[in-house]
Write an enzyme that holds these catalytic residues in place. Structure first.
Site, PDB file in Angstrom:
ATOM      1  N   CYS A  80       0.825  -1.211   0.000  1.00  0.00           N
ATOM      2  CA  CYS A  80       0.000   0.000   0.000  1.00  0.00           C
ATOM      3  C   CYS A  80       0.863   1.267   0.000  1.00  0.00           C
ATOM      4  O   CYS A  80       1.557   1.529  -0.969  1.00  0.00           O
ATOM      5  CB  CYS A  80      -0.985  -0.051   1.165  1.00  0.00           C
ATOM      6  SG  CYS A  80      -2.384   1.032   0.914  1.00  0.00           S
ATOM      7  N   TYR A  81       0.907   2.017   1.096  1.00  0.00           N
ATOM      8  CA  TYR A  81       1.783   3.201   1.134  1.00  0.00           C
ATOM      9  C   TYR A  81       3.220   2.798   0.790  1.00  0.00           C
ATOM     10  O   TYR A  81       3.923   3.502   0.058  1.00  0.00           O
ATOM     11  CB  TYR A  81       1.747   3.842   2.529  1.00  0.00           C
ATOM     12  CG  TYR A  81       2.649   5.050   2.662  1.00  0.00           C
ATOM     13  CD1 TYR A  81       2.168   6.336   2.412  1.00  0.00           C
ATOM     14  CD2 TYR A  81       3.998   4.915   3.025  1.00  0.00           C
ATOM     15  CE1 TYR A  81       3.000   7.447   2.512  1.00  0.00           C
ATOM     16  CE2 TYR A  81       4.832   6.005   3.123  1.00  0.00           C
ATOM     17  CZ  TYR A  81       4.336   7.271   2.875  1.00  0.00           C
ATOM     18  OH  TYR A  81       5.147   8.359   2.971  1.00  0.00           O
ATOM     19  N   HIS A 170      -3.672  -5.266   0.676  1.00  0.00           N
ATOM     20  CA  HIS A 170      -3.075  -5.742   1.932  1.00  0.00           C
ATOM     21  C   HIS A 170      -3.064  -7.273   1.984  1.00  0.00           C
ATOM     22  O   HIS A 170      -4.081  -7.878   2.321  1.00  0.00           O
ATOM     23  CB  HIS A 170      -3.853  -5.172   3.117  1.00  0.00           C
ATOM     24  CG  HIS A 170      -3.628  -3.717   3.306  1.00  0.00           C
ATOM     25  ND1 HIS A 170      -2.601  -3.213   4.072  1.00  0.00           N
ATOM     26  CD2 HIS A 170      -4.260  -2.651   2.778  1.00  0.00           C
ATOM     27  CE1 HIS A 170      -2.624  -1.898   4.033  1.00  0.00           C
ATOM     28  NE2 HIS A 170      -3.622  -1.526   3.253  1.00  0.00           N
ATOM     29  N   GLY A 225       0.091 -15.676  37.598  1.00  0.00           N
ATOM     30  CA  GLY A 225      -0.662 -16.854  37.173  1.00  0.00           C
ATOM     31  C   GLY A 225      -1.149 -16.693  35.745  1.00  0.00           C
ATOM     32  O   GLY A 225      -1.689 -17.625  35.163  1.00  0.00           O
ATOM     33  N   GLY A 226      -0.969 -15.511  35.161  1.00  0.00           N
ATOM     34  CA  GLY A 226      -1.306 -15.298  33.754  1.00  0.00           C
ATOM     35  C   GLY A 226      -0.263 -15.959  32.864  1.00  0.00           C
ATOM     36  O   GLY A 226       0.799 -16.377  33.330  1.00  0.00           O
ATOM     37  N   SER A 230       3.850 -16.443  33.783  1.00  0.00           N
ATOM     38  CA  SER A 230       4.147 -17.855  34.050  1.00  0.00           C
ATOM     39  C   SER A 230       5.238 -18.371  33.105  1.00  0.00           C
ATOM     40  O   SER A 230       6.150 -19.079  33.525  1.00  0.00           O
ATOM     41  CB  SER A 230       2.892 -18.712  33.874  1.00  0.00           C
ATOM     42  OG  SER A 230       1.926 -18.333  34.814  1.00  0.00           O
ATOM     43  N   LYS A 367       1.855 -13.337  21.403  1.00  0.00           N
ATOM     44  CA  LYS A 367       1.155 -14.163  22.396  1.00  0.00           C
ATOM     45  C   LYS A 367       1.177 -15.660  22.055  1.00  0.00           C
ATOM     46  O   LYS A 367       1.433 -16.490  22.922  1.00  0.00           O
ATOM     47  CB  LYS A 367      -0.298 -13.684  22.491  1.00  0.00           C
ATOM     48  CG  LYS A 367      -1.037 -14.210  23.686  1.00  0.00           C
ATOM     49  CD  LYS A 367      -0.667 -13.415  24.893  1.00  0.00           C
ATOM     50  CE  LYS A 367      -1.478 -13.779  26.106  1.00  0.00           C
ATOM     51  NZ  LYS A 367      -1.137 -12.864  27.216  1.00  0.00           N
TER      52      LYS A 367
END
Ligand code: XMP
Length: 511
Positions: A80-81, A170, A225-226, A230, A367
């Site tokens: 794109c750009y 895109h 604990g997340g 962890s 993640k």
């Protein structure tokens, strides 16, 4: 390790481009478009991607790139750009689209030249996602046109000799039917990637890096604990063993059995694990407090205080470990932001804890890569796939005053709902789901008697960014089973409601 460099021109899908590259098992980093040439050389990319961006390349303040980048001999893909910029800098012409027809937004039927290496092996016609108001009126010398749509003859350009490619659409978004394949072609067919980015290798390298950095120093980590904290803990433990101390502050606002699960996941590991059971302390500070922001503040402050006291007992540590992940780094806009941030579920950490430096061993991971690393490190699946859970815990899922009695009611109801979601096979398809205690009581009839008990609200949402969310269309049978079980098995509840509000106007949590 082979690396792809993504130069950021401010587009909204930049993280997505990086995700797509990593999914192809190729390591990449996002850097600002004005990254100095000597740094680019040092980075030694096998390929470079220019992202999209909101600017217009012909305006005076348009973000540019050092023109020497085109002389590196490294393949470049402009999106794109990024495509328009490459065209303009190499002698082509970019203008504002003359009329509405030449602007393109949304799904667009596009024709491709399968002779171009970017589109090799793909259908000659398919849908792409366009979003541009500017238009490449003329491709630069040496380039040929490689795709067109009904209104745009220059949907893609390429100079195969110099290995320069540009697309107006895109490829990173799902709406582009063969976007993933195009990126795969760029990485493997054009940049000659070998697919050497795996979490098993990352684990080995990260552990060696931590050992070299920390030496025989000591590190402290606030474990929530997340998933992120962890995985950071497990990785640090593999690297430095018992010179790592993890402090887990159990504020009594966790879900059913959650505190014990966190402890069990780390019990057999070589590290120092300190669990602070601070339920009474938190509940006494929360007594009679009903205002949501006040609750959050009290919990945040109390967390810091408990952590600080524990850290004080441990004495001076060299490193404070944080579970910062790559999206936070990209969003903060700078590559080396070593500030203590108040994210990751553990509230703001105190300034007065005595440490020399912050370590962020996950700062380059997305993640799902963090989850994969967690698997490599042998963490239990329940912990790895844990839904986001807010730092203030169940306190913001109980409207009004928080008491032990209400927490117990909510914990039971929430556990039943989660069990039923899992039984229905929906445990992973909804992005976040939980029970909340409405603090509303109403009349019911149980057996032959009258009841006057709480109403539980069930909430389940679909979202990718948590900024907006839609409520999940859960099957009636599942809602029915959860409702019957909650009313029968949880004392103090005689009514179950299902929340059908999106965000906005509601929020995901209740407070
Ligand atoms: P809201 O309620 O703002 O929630 O729509 C959006 C997402 O953020 C989570 N959330 C928090 N996470 N500390 C956290 O770590 C918090 O104080 C907090 N408040 C909300 C919420 O669970 C949802 O995923």
């Amino acid at each position: 390790m082979q690396k792809v460099l993504i130069l950021d021109f401010g587009g909204q899908y930049n993280q997505l481009i990086a995700r797509r590259v990593r999914e192809n098992r190729v390591y990449c980093e996002v850097h600002p478009h004005d990254m100095p040439m000597e740094e680019i050389r040092r980075f030694a990319p096998i390929g470079i991607i220019f992202t999209g961006g909101p600017g217009s390349v012909y305006l005076p303040d348009a973000p540019k790139v050092d023109p020497a980048v085109f002389t590196l001999g490294v393949p470049i893909l402009g999106i794109c750009y990024g495509c328009q910029l490459m065209a303009q800098m190499l002698g082509g012409r970019v203008t504002a689209a003359q009329n509405d027809a030449a602007r393109e937004y949304g799904k667009t039927q596009t024709s491709f030249d399968p002779g171009c290496a970017l589109f090799r092996g793909l259908p000659e016609e398919s849908v792409t996602w366009m979003s541009h108001g500017d238009y490449m009126a003329q491709a630069p010398q040496g380039f040929r046109l490689a795709a067109h749509s009904a209104v745009c003859p220059t949907a893609a350009i390429c100079d195969e000799e110099r290995r320069l490619y540009g697309v107006q659409f895109h490829p990173e978004v799902n709406h582009t039917a063969y976007g993933r394949e195009m990126l795969h072609n760029f990485l493997y067919g054009i940049c000659a990637a070998g697919g050497d980015w795996t979490m098993a290798d990352y684990k080995t390298q990260a552990i060696a890096g931590i050992q070299e950095k920390v030496g025989d120093g000591k590190a402290l980590l606030a474990l929530s604990g997340g998933v992120d904290s962890s995985v950071a803990a497990a990785l640090m433990a593999e690297a430095i063993g018992s010179r790592l101390t993890c402090v887990f502050v159990d504020h009594g606002l966790m879900r059913k059995n959650e505190g014990d699960q966190v402890e069990a996941a780390f019990a057999h590991r070589d590290l120092r694990f300190i669990r602070i059971n601070a339920e009474e302390r938190f509940l006494s500070r929360l007594a009679s407090v009903v205002e949501p922001e006040r609750k959050r503040k009290i919990i945040g402050e109390e967390f810091v205080r408990v952590f600080e006291e524990t850290a004080g007992q441990i004495g001076a540590v060299d490193y404070l470990v944080q579970g910062t992940i790559y999206p936070d780094v990209i969003e903060s806009g700078k590559g080396d932001a070593a500030v203590i941030k108040s994210h990751h579920n553990v509230g703001g950490l105190p300034d007065s804890v005595n440490f020399r430096e912050i370590l962020e061993p996950l700062r380059l991971l997305f993640k799902d890569e963090v989850r994969q690393l967690g698997r490599e490190l042998g963490l239990p699946e329940a912990l790895i796939c844990r839904q986001p859970f807010p730092g203030p815990g169940l306190a913001i899922r109980i409207i009004g005053e928080v008491t032990k009695e209400k927490l117990d009611v909510l914990r039971e109801a929430d556990a039943i709902f989660r069990e039923e979601m899992a039984r229905a096979g929906l445990g992973q398809s909804a992005d976040q789901y939980f029970a909340a205690l409405t603090n509303m009581r109403s009349v019911g009839v149980m057996g032959d008697g009258r009841s006057y008990d709480y109403a539980i609200a069930l909430r389940s949402v679909q979202t990718s960014d948590f900024m907006t969310a839609d409520w999940s269309r859960l099957p009636y049978e599942l809602l029915d089973r959860a409702s019957v079980r909650i009313v029968n098995e949880v004392r103090g509840v005689n009514r179950v409601l299902y929340d059908i509000t999106s965000k906005p106007p509601a929020t995901v949590e209740y407070e």
